[in-house]
Design a protein around this motif. Structure first.
Motif, PDB file in Angstrom:
ATOM      1  N   MET A   1       1.298  -0.889   0.085  1.00  0.00           N
ATOM      2  CA  MET A   1      -0.085  -0.236   0.201  1.00  0.00           C
ATOM      3  C   MET A   1       1.411   1.137  -0.053  1.00  0.00           C
ATOM      4  O   MET A   1       1.724   1.341   0.806  1.00  0.00           O
ATOM      5  CB  MET A   1      -0.535   0.448   1.370  1.00  0.00           C
ATOM      6  CG  MET A   1      -1.543   1.233   1.466  1.00  0.00           C
ATOM      7  SD  MET A   1      -2.403   1.315   2.972  1.00  0.00           S
ATOM      8  CE  MET A   1      -1.617   2.331   3.838  1.00  0.00           C
ATOM      9  N   PRO A   2       0.252   1.988  -0.883  1.00  0.00           N
ATOM     10  CA  PRO A   2       1.354   3.525  -0.468  1.00  0.00           C
ATOM     11  C   PRO A   2       1.122   4.133   0.586  1.00  0.00           C
ATOM     12  O   PRO A   2       0.453   3.741   1.370  1.00  0.00           O
ATOM     13  CB  PRO A   2       0.873   3.918  -2.211  1.00  0.00           C
ATOM     14  CG  PRO A   2      -0.152   3.871  -2.085  1.00  0.00           C
ATOM     15  CD  PRO A   2      -0.412   2.451  -1.987  1.00  0.00           C
ATOM     16  N   TYR A   3       1.824   4.647   0.607  1.00  0.00           N
ATOM     17  CA  TYR A   3       1.199   5.601   2.498  1.00  0.00           C
ATOM     18  C   TYR A   3       0.898   6.711   1.930  1.00  0.00           C
ATOM     19  O   TYR A   3       0.785   7.051   0.145  1.00  0.00           O
ATOM     20  CB  TYR A   3       3.059   6.038   2.822  1.00  0.00           C
ATOM     21  CG  TYR A   3       3.772   4.752   3.866  1.00  0.00           C
ATOM     22  CD1 TYR A   3       3.175   4.638   4.610  1.00  0.00           C
ATOM     23  CD2 TYR A   3       4.949   4.819   3.250  1.00  0.00           C
ATOM     24  CE1 TYR A   3       3.399   3.186   5.017  1.00  0.00           C
ATOM     25  CE2 TYR A   3       5.561   3.347   3.257  1.00  0.00           C
ATOM     26  CZ  TYR A   3       5.280   2.802   4.180  1.00  0.00           C
ATOM     27  OH  TYR A   3       5.656   1.697   5.174  1.00  0.00           O
ATOM     28  N   VAL A   4       0.183   7.663   2.958  1.00  0.00           N
ATOM     29  CA  VAL A   4      -0.385   8.292   2.795  1.00  0.00           C
ATOM     30  C   VAL A   4       0.244   9.640   2.372  1.00  0.00           C
ATOM     31  O   VAL A   4       0.401  10.297   3.159  1.00  0.00           O
ATOM     32  CB  VAL A   4      -1.631   9.011   4.129  1.00  0.00           C
ATOM     33  CG1 VAL A   4      -2.892   9.597   4.107  1.00  0.00           C
ATOM     34  CG2 VAL A   4      -2.399   6.997   4.466  1.00  0.00           C
TER      35      VAL A   4
ATOM     36  N   LEU B   1      -5.781  10.143  -0.398  1.00  0.00           N
ATOM     37  CA  LEU B   1      -6.457   9.250   1.080  1.00  0.00           C
ATOM     38  C   LEU B   1      -7.415   8.887   0.654  1.00  0.00           C
ATOM     39  O   LEU B   1      -8.122   7.788   1.211  1.00  0.00           O
ATOM     40  CB  LEU B   1      -6.540  10.368   1.726  1.00  0.00           C
ATOM     41  CG  LEU B   1      -7.006   9.929   3.458  1.00  0.00           C
ATOM     42  CD1 LEU B   1      -6.387   9.081   3.862  1.00  0.00           C
ATOM     43  CD2 LEU B   1      -6.495  11.137   4.353  1.00  0.00           C
ATOM     44  N   THR B   2      -8.671   9.568  -0.617  1.00  0.00           N
ATOM     45  CA  THR B   2      -9.871   9.259  -0.191  1.00  0.00           C
ATOM     46  C   THR B   2     -10.153   7.759  -1.798  1.00  0.00           C
ATOM     47  O   THR B   2     -10.001   7.176  -0.792  1.00  0.00           O
ATOM     48  CB  THR B   2     -10.008  10.623  -1.401  1.00  0.00           C
ATOM     49  OG1 THR B   2     -10.502  11.191  -0.997  1.00  0.00           O
ATOM     50  CG2 THR B   2     -11.979   9.735  -1.629  1.00  0.00           C
ATOM     51  N   ASP B   3      -8.641   7.087  -2.061  1.00  0.00           N
ATOM     52  CA  ASP B   3      -8.231   5.995  -2.840  1.00  0.00           C
ATOM     53  C   ASP B   3      -8.457   4.856  -2.025  1.00  0.00           C
ATOM     54  O   ASP B   3      -8.583   4.370  -1.902  1.00  0.00           O
ATOM     55  CB  ASP B   3      -7.278   6.101  -4.188  1.00  0.00           C
ATOM     56  CG  ASP B   3      -8.002   7.226  -5.170  1.00  0.00           C
ATOM     57  OD1 ASP B   3      -9.336   7.655  -5.075  1.00  0.00           O
ATOM     58  OD2 ASP B   3      -7.243   8.123  -5.875  1.00  0.00           O
ATOM     59  N   LEU B   4      -7.377   5.809  -0.746  1.00  0.00           N
ATOM     60  CA  LEU B   4      -7.414   4.487   0.145  1.00  0.00           C
ATOM     61  C   LEU B   4      -7.958   3.768   0.607  1.00  0.00           C
ATOM     62  O   LEU B   4      -8.578   3.176   0.785  1.00  0.00           O
ATOM     63  CB  LEU B   4      -5.491   4.913   0.909  1.00  0.00           C
ATOM     64  CG  LEU B   4      -4.810   5.119  -0.241  1.00  0.00           C
ATOM     65  CD1 LEU B   4      -3.698   5.463   1.359  1.00  0.00           C
ATOM     66  CD2 LEU B   4      -3.943   3.974  -0.679  1.00  0.00           C
ATOM     67  N   ALA B   5      -8.775   4.889   1.075  1.00  0.00           N
ATOM     68  CA  ALA B   5     -10.188   4.421   2.429  1.00  0.00           C
ATOM     69  C   ALA B   5     -11.289   3.815   1.305  1.00  0.00           C
ATOM     70  O   ALA B   5     -11.646   2.665   1.724  1.00  0.00           O
ATOM     71  CB  ALA B   5     -10.961   6.017   2.002  1.00  0.00           C
TER      72      ALA B   5
ATOM     73  N   GLU C   1     -10.694   1.557  -1.497  1.00  0.00           N
ATOM     74  CA  GLU C   1      -9.793   0.340  -1.700  1.00  0.00           C
ATOM     75  C   GLU C   1     -10.173   0.019  -0.563  1.00  0.00           C
ATOM     76  O   GLU C   1     -11.066  -1.621  -0.407  1.00  0.00           O
ATOM     77  CB  GLU C   1      -8.326   1.027  -2.043  1.00  0.00           C
ATOM     78  CG  GLU C   1      -7.948  -0.967  -2.362  1.00  0.00           C
ATOM     79  CD  GLU C   1      -6.177  -0.602  -2.732  1.00  0.00           C
ATOM     80  OE1 GLU C   1      -6.227   0.264  -2.513  1.00  0.00           O
ATOM     81  OE2 GLU C   1      -5.497  -2.063  -2.711  1.00  0.00           O
ATOM     82  N   ARG C   2      -9.644   0.229   0.683  1.00  0.00           N
ATOM     83  CA  ARG C   2     -10.327  -0.538   1.936  1.00  0.00           C
ATOM     84  C   ARG C   2     -11.477  -1.206   1.979  1.00  0.00           C
ATOM     85  O   ARG C   2     -12.068  -2.162   2.317  1.00  0.00           O
ATOM     86  CB  ARG C   2      -9.817  -0.067   2.975  1.00  0.00           C
ATOM     87  CG  ARG C   2      -9.477  -0.378   4.522  1.00  0.00           C
ATOM     88  CD  ARG C   2      -8.886  -0.378   5.074  1.00  0.00           C
ATOM     89  NE  ARG C   2      -7.217  -0.323   5.180  1.00  0.00           N
ATOM     90  CZ  ARG C   2      -6.487   1.046   6.378  1.00  0.00           C
ATOM     91  NH1 ARG C   2      -6.760   1.038   7.259  1.00  0.00           N
ATOM     92  NH2 ARG C   2      -5.575   0.988   5.661  1.00  0.00           N
TER      93      ARG C   2
ATOM     94  N   MET D   1     -21.321   1.488   1.415  1.00  0.00           N
ATOM     95  CA  MET D   1     -19.863   2.500   2.781  1.00  0.00           C
ATOM     96  C   MET D   1     -19.127   2.778   1.304  1.00  0.00           C
ATOM     97  O   MET D   1     -17.867   3.943   1.705  1.00  0.00           O
ATOM     98  CB  MET D   1     -19.538   1.386   3.385  1.00  0.00           C
ATOM     99  CG  MET D   1     -19.925  -0.227   4.585  1.00  0.00           C
ATOM    100  SD  MET D   1     -20.870   1.846   5.959  1.00  0.00           S
ATOM    101  CE  MET D   1     -19.553   2.844   6.343  1.00  0.00           C
ATOM    102  N   THR D   2     -18.256   2.754   0.275  1.00  0.00           N
ATOM    103  CA  THR D   2     -17.978   3.259  -0.383  1.00  0.00           C
ATOM    104  C   THR D   2     -18.683   4.682  -1.049  1.00  0.00           C
ATOM    105  O   THR D   2     -18.441   5.876  -0.964  1.00  0.00           O
ATOM    106  CB  THR D   2     -17.603   2.350  -1.771  1.00  0.00           C
ATOM    107  OG1 THR D   2     -18.365   1.684  -1.948  1.00  0.00           O
ATOM    108  CG2 THR D   2     -16.650   1.541  -1.602  1.00  0.00           C
TER     109      THR D   2
END
Ligand code: BEZ
Ligand code: FE
Length: 291
Positions: free
Chosen positions: A1-4, A9-13, A15-16, A29-30
Protein backbone atom coordinates in the motif's frame (compact mmCIF):
# COMPACT_ATOMS: atom_id res chain seq x y z
CA UNK A 1 0.00 0.00 0.00
CA UNK A 2 1.33 3.47 -0.80
CA UNK A 3 1.77 5.74 2.21
CA UNK A 4 -0.80 8.46 2.77
CA UNK A 5 -0.91 11.87 1.10
CA UNK A 6 -3.72 14.39 1.01
CA UNK A 7 -4.18 13.53 -2.66
CA UNK A 8 -4.37 9.72 -2.39
CA UNK A 9 -6.28 9.41 0.91
CA UNK A 10 -9.77 9.14 -0.64
CA UNK A 11 -8.63 6.40 -3.04
CA UNK A 12 -6.92 4.50 -0.21
CA UNK A 13 -10.03 4.68 2.01
CA UNK A 14 -12.25 3.64 -0.90
CA UNK A 15 -10.04 0.68 -1.68
CA UNK A 16 -10.03 -0.46 1.96
CA UNK A 17 -13.82 -0.07 2.30
CA UNK A 18 -14.37 -2.08 -0.89
CA UNK A 19 -13.28 -5.14 1.05
CA UNK A 20 -16.82 -6.13 2.06
CA UNK A 21 -18.39 -9.41 0.89
CA UNK A 22 -22.01 -8.16 1.06
CA UNK A 23 -22.51 -6.19 -2.19
CA UNK A 24 -25.16 -3.84 -0.77
CA UNK A 25 -23.07 -2.95 2.30
CA UNK A 26 -20.07 -2.47 -0.01
CA UNK A 27 -22.10 -0.12 -2.21
CA UNK A 28 -23.38 1.85 0.81
CA UNK A 29 -19.97 2.18 2.49
CA UNK A 30 -18.02 3.14 -0.62
CA UNK A 31 -20.64 5.79 -1.53
CA UNK A 32 -20.49 7.10 2.03
CA UNK A 33 -16.69 7.37 1.98
CA UNK A 34 -16.77 9.02 -1.46
CA UNK A 35 -19.32 11.67 -0.47
CA UNK A 36 -17.87 12.28 3.02
CA UNK A 37 -14.41 12.85 1.58
CA UNK A 38 -15.82 15.13 -1.11
CA UNK A 39 -17.64 17.13 1.60
CA UNK A 40 -14.49 17.50 3.69
CA UNK A 41 -12.41 18.44 0.63
CA UNK A 42 -15.02 21.07 -0.29
CA UNK A 43 -15.40 22.77 3.10
CA UNK A 44 -11.85 22.17 4.42
CA UNK A 45 -12.89 22.28 8.11
CA UNK A 46 -10.48 23.63 10.71
CA UNK A 47 -9.74 21.18 13.52
CA UNK A 48 -11.96 23.14 16.03
CA UNK A 49 -14.78 23.14 13.45
CA UNK A 50 -14.45 19.38 13.00
CA UNK A 51 -14.63 18.81 16.78
CA UNK A 52 -17.62 21.15 16.97
CA UNK A 53 -19.37 18.96 14.38
CA UNK A 54 -18.47 15.81 16.33
CA UNK A 55 -19.76 17.39 19.56
CA UNK A 56 -23.05 18.29 17.80
CA UNK A 57 -23.51 14.74 16.49
CA UNK A 58 -22.67 13.33 19.92
CA UNK A 59 -25.35 15.50 21.53
CA UNK A 60 -27.89 14.47 18.86
CA UNK A 61 -27.18 10.83 19.76
CA UNK A 62 -27.27 11.38 23.53
CA UNK A 63 -30.64 13.15 23.32
CA UNK A 64 -32.23 10.31 21.35
CA UNK A 65 -34.16 7.51 23.01
CA UNK A 66 -37.54 5.83 22.51
CA UNK A 67 -39.38 9.01 23.61
CA UNK A 68 -37.28 11.74 21.99
CA UNK A 69 -35.66 11.12 18.59
CA UNK A 70 -33.29 13.98 17.84
CA UNK A 71 -31.60 11.77 15.22
CA UNK A 72 -34.83 11.41 13.22
CA UNK A 73 -35.48 15.13 13.64
CA UNK A 74 -32.07 15.78 12.08
CA UNK A 75 -33.00 13.61 9.11
CA UNK A 76 -36.40 15.40 8.91
CA UNK A 77 -35.08 18.97 8.86
CA UNK A 78 -32.34 18.12 6.34
CA UNK A 79 -35.05 16.80 3.97
CA UNK A 80 -33.64 13.27 4.09
CA UNK A 81 -36.68 11.62 5.69
CA UNK A 82 -38.89 12.91 2.87
CA UNK A 83 -36.37 11.82 0.24
CA UNK A 84 -36.28 8.27 1.65
CA UNK A 85 -40.10 8.32 1.83
CA UNK A 86 -40.36 9.49 -1.80
CA UNK A 87 -37.95 6.82 -3.05
CA UNK A 88 -39.82 4.07 -1.21
CA UNK A 89 -43.33 5.21 -2.07
CA UNK A 90 -43.21 6.01 -5.78
CA UNK A 91 -46.85 6.01 -6.78
CA UNK A 92 -48.66 6.26 -10.11
CA UNK A 93 -50.00 9.76 -10.84
CA UNK A 94 -53.52 9.16 -9.60
CA UNK A 95 -52.64 7.61 -6.23
CA UNK A 96 -52.61 9.62 -2.99
CA UNK A 97 -49.00 10.62 -2.29
CA UNK A 98 -47.29 9.71 0.97
CA UNK A 99 -45.53 11.99 3.40
CA UNK A 100 -43.49 11.56 6.60
CA UNK A 101 -45.07 9.68 9.51
CA UNK A 102 -43.38 11.83 12.14
CA UNK A 103 -42.87 10.89 15.79
CA UNK A 104 -46.43 11.22 17.13
CA UNK A 105 -48.17 8.13 15.75
CA UNK A 106 -49.38 5.76 18.48
CA UNK A 107 -50.44 2.19 17.70
CA UNK A 108 -53.81 0.89 18.86
CA UNK A 109 -55.90 4.06 18.70
CA UNK A 110 -59.56 3.91 19.76
CA UNK A 111 -61.89 2.45 17.10
CA UNK A 112 -64.47 5.07 16.14
CA UNK A 113 -67.77 4.72 14.24
CA UNK A 114 -68.32 6.63 11.00
CA UNK A 115 -69.05 10.27 11.92
CA UNK A 116 -67.87 9.82 15.53
CA UNK A 117 -66.04 12.58 17.36
CA UNK A 118 -62.25 12.29 17.45
CA UNK A 119 -61.79 15.43 19.56
CA UNK A 120 -64.05 14.57 22.52
CA UNK A 121 -64.09 18.09 23.95
CA UNK A 122 -60.53 19.07 22.95
CA UNK A 123 -60.10 22.79 22.17
CA UNK A 124 -60.33 23.96 18.57
CA UNK A 125 -62.71 24.87 15.75
CA UNK A 126 -65.25 22.14 15.00
CA UNK A 127 -64.24 20.42 11.73
CA UNK A 128 -65.73 17.72 9.53
CA UNK A 129 -63.68 15.76 7.03
CA UNK A 130 -65.58 13.65 4.49
CA UNK A 131 -64.76 11.77 1.32
CA UNK A 132 -64.33 8.40 -0.30
CA UNK A 133 -61.46 5.93 -0.47
CA UNK A 134 -61.17 4.59 -4.03
CA UNK A 135 -58.73 2.54 -6.09
CA UNK A 136 -56.96 3.75 -9.23
CA UNK A 137 -59.94 2.60 -11.36
CA UNK A 138 -62.30 4.74 -9.28
CA UNK A 139 -63.82 1.73 -7.50
CA UNK A 140 -64.81 2.53 -3.88
CA UNK A 141 -62.83 0.65 -1.21
CA UNK A 142 -65.19 -0.38 1.58
CA UNK A 143 -63.75 -1.39 4.97
CA UNK A 144 -60.53 0.63 4.48
CA UNK A 145 -58.89 1.60 7.77
CA UNK A 146 -58.21 5.30 8.37
CA UNK A 147 -55.87 5.71 11.34
CA UNK A 148 -55.82 9.42 12.25
CA UNK A 149 -53.75 11.55 14.59
CA UNK A 150 -53.43 15.31 14.85
CA UNK A 151 -52.92 18.26 17.18
CA UNK A 152 -55.81 19.90 18.95
CA UNK A 153 -56.57 23.58 18.36
CA UNK A 154 -53.77 24.52 20.80
CA UNK A 155 -51.17 22.62 18.75
CA UNK A 156 -50.82 19.67 21.15
CA UNK A 157 -50.55 15.97 20.28
CA UNK A 158 -51.33 13.28 22.82
CA UNK A 159 -47.62 13.02 23.73
CA UNK A 160 -47.61 16.70 24.76
CA UNK A 161 -51.11 16.80 26.28
CA UNK A 162 -50.62 13.66 28.32
CA UNK A 163 -54.08 12.00 28.14
CA UNK A 164 -54.34 8.48 26.70
CA UNK A 165 -56.09 8.29 23.31
CA UNK A 166 -56.05 12.09 22.86
CA UNK A 167 -56.68 13.38 19.30
CA UNK A 168 -56.32 10.02 17.63
CA UNK A 169 -58.73 7.36 16.38
CA UNK A 170 -59.35 4.65 13.81
CA UNK A 171 -62.26 4.86 11.35
CA UNK A 172 -63.39 2.40 8.67
CA UNK A 173 -64.95 3.33 5.35
CA UNK A 174 -68.56 2.33 4.65
CA UNK A 175 -69.26 -0.34 1.99
CA UNK A 176 -69.50 2.49 -0.61
CA UNK A 177 -66.00 3.73 0.40
CA UNK A 178 -67.24 6.89 2.15
CA UNK A 179 -66.07 8.19 5.50
CA UNK A 180 -67.03 11.05 7.84
CA UNK A 181 -64.77 12.36 10.60
CA UNK A 182 -65.80 14.84 13.28
CA UNK A 183 -62.86 16.60 14.90
CA UNK A 184 -61.38 20.04 15.62
CA UNK A 185 -59.01 21.91 13.32
CA UNK A 186 -55.29 21.30 13.98
CA UNK A 187 -52.92 24.27 14.01
CA UNK A 188 -49.31 24.68 12.89
CA UNK A 189 -46.64 23.90 15.46
CA UNK A 190 -42.91 24.05 15.97
CA UNK A 191 -40.66 21.00 15.98
CA UNK A 192 -38.78 20.59 19.30
CA UNK A 193 -36.24 23.40 19.60
CA UNK A 194 -34.66 22.53 22.97
CA UNK A 195 -31.97 20.22 21.56
CA UNK A 196 -28.98 20.42 19.21
CA UNK A 197 -31.27 20.62 16.14
CA UNK A 198 -33.02 23.68 17.62
CA UNK A 199 -29.63 25.18 18.53
CA UNK A 200 -28.55 24.81 14.88
CA UNK A 201 -31.87 26.13 13.52
CA UNK A 202 -31.53 29.24 15.72
CA UNK A 203 -28.36 30.09 13.78
CA UNK A 204 -30.33 30.08 10.51
CA UNK A 205 -33.27 32.02 9.09
CA UNK A 206 -35.17 28.75 8.54
CA UNK A 207 -38.72 28.51 9.92
CA UNK A 208 -39.01 25.73 12.52
CA UNK A 209 -42.78 25.35 12.06
CA UNK A 210 -44.99 22.79 10.37
CA UNK A 211 -48.24 23.93 8.74
CA UNK A 212 -51.56 22.67 10.21
CA UNK A 213 -52.21 19.08 9.15
CA UNK A 214 -54.06 15.89 9.98
CA UNK A 215 -52.12 12.61 9.76
CA UNK A 216 -53.70 9.59 8.04
CA UNK A 217 -52.41 6.01 7.76
CA UNK A 218 -54.75 4.27 5.32
CA UNK A 219 -54.82 0.56 4.64
CA UNK A 220 -57.08 -2.06 3.09
CA UNK A 221 -56.53 -5.72 2.19
CA UNK A 222 -54.99 -6.04 -1.30
CA UNK A 223 -53.85 -2.38 -1.41
CA UNK A 224 -50.55 -0.68 -0.63
CA UNK A 225 -50.92 1.20 2.67
CA UNK A 226 -50.26 4.93 2.52
CA UNK A 227 -49.13 7.21 5.35
CA UNK A 228 -49.89 10.81 4.57
CA UNK A 229 -51.29 14.15 5.80
CA UNK A 230 -53.93 16.64 4.70
CA UNK A 231 -52.61 20.21 4.98
CA UNK A 232 -54.66 23.38 5.42
CA UNK A 233 -54.40 25.61 2.34
CA UNK A 234 -53.21 29.15 3.10
CA UNK A 235 -51.58 28.16 6.39
CA UNK A 236 -48.77 30.64 7.00
CA UNK A 237 -46.20 27.79 7.01
CA UNK A 238 -47.51 25.88 3.96
CA UNK A 239 -44.54 26.86 1.76
CA UNK A 240 -41.87 26.55 4.44
CA UNK A 241 -42.70 23.26 6.22
CA UNK A 242 -39.56 22.57 8.26
CA UNK A 243 -39.64 18.84 7.36
CA UNK A 244 -40.46 19.33 3.63
CA UNK A 245 -43.66 17.27 4.00
CA UNK A 246 -46.05 19.31 1.85
CA UNK A 247 -47.03 17.89 -1.54
CA UNK A 248 -49.41 19.90 -3.70
CA UNK A 249 -52.03 17.15 -3.91
CA UNK A 250 -52.28 17.02 -0.12
CA UNK A 251 -53.31 20.65 0.33
CA UNK A 252 -57.03 21.00 1.06
CA UNK A 253 -59.50 23.80 1.68
CA UNK A 254 -60.81 24.12 5.20
CA UNK A 255 -64.11 25.65 4.07
CA UNK A 256 -65.59 27.90 6.78
CA UNK A 257 -69.34 27.42 7.33
CA UNK A 258 -71.34 29.85 9.45
CA UNK A 259 -73.13 27.08 11.39
CA UNK A 260 -76.23 25.08 10.49
CA UNK A 261 -76.50 21.48 9.29
CA UNK A 262 -73.23 19.53 9.39
CA UNK A 263 -72.12 16.44 7.40
CA UNK A 264 -73.13 14.23 10.37
CA UNK A 265 -76.68 15.57 10.16
CA UNK A 266 -76.53 17.54 13.41
CA UNK A 267 -77.30 21.28 13.50
CA UNK A 268 -74.79 23.57 15.21
CA UNK A 269 -74.96 27.28 16.01
CA UNK A 270 -71.18 27.87 15.86
CA UNK A 271 -69.05 28.21 12.69
CA UNK A 272 -67.28 25.05 11.57
CA UNK A 273 -64.87 23.87 8.88
CA UNK A 274 -65.67 21.35 6.17
CA UNK A 275 -62.88 19.40 4.42
CA UNK A 276 -63.59 17.14 1.45
CA UNK A 277 -60.95 14.67 0.27
CA UNK A 278 -60.98 11.45 -1.74
CA UNK A 279 -58.03 9.12 -1.08
CA UNK A 280 -56.81 6.86 -3.90
CA UNK A 281 -55.07 3.57 -3.10
CA UNK A 282 -52.98 1.52 -5.49
CA UNK A 283 -53.33 -2.27 -5.60
CA UNK A 284 -50.55 -4.09 -3.76
CA UNK A 285 -49.54 -5.82 -7.04
CA UNK A 286 -49.30 -2.44 -8.90
CA UNK A 287 -47.17 -1.12 -6.06
CA UNK A 288 -44.78 -4.06 -6.38
CA UNK A 289 -44.37 -3.47 -10.14
CA UNK A 290 -43.75 0.28 -9.61
CA UNK A 291 -41.06 -0.44 -6.96
C1 BEZ B 1 -45.25 15.49 12.59
O1 BEZ B 1 -45.90 15.83 11.65
O2 BEZ B 1 -45.91 15.05 13.54
C2 BEZ B 1 -43.77 15.64 12.61
C3 BEZ B 1 -43.03 15.19 11.54
C4 BEZ B 1 -41.66 15.32 11.56
C5 BEZ B 1 -41.03 15.94 12.65
C6 BEZ B 1 -41.80 16.41 13.72
C7 BEZ B 1 -43.17 16.27 13.68
FE1 FE C 1 -47.77 16.26 12.71
Amino acid sequence: MPYVTEENLTDLALERWSNIPDPRLRQVMTALIKHLHAFVREIEPTTPEWFMAIDWLTRVGKMSDEKRQEMILTSDVFGVSMLVDAINNRAPGGATPSTVEGPFHVQGSPQLADGADLAKGAPGILTFCTGTVRDLDGKPVGGAVLDLWQTDGDGLYEAQHGSEGYMRGIYRTNPDGTYTIRTVAPIGYTVPMDGPVGELMEKTRISHFRPAHIHFAISAPGYKPVTTHLFQRDDEYIETDVVFGVKEKLIVDFVKKPGGKTPTGETVSTPFYEIKYDFVLQKAATAQKAA
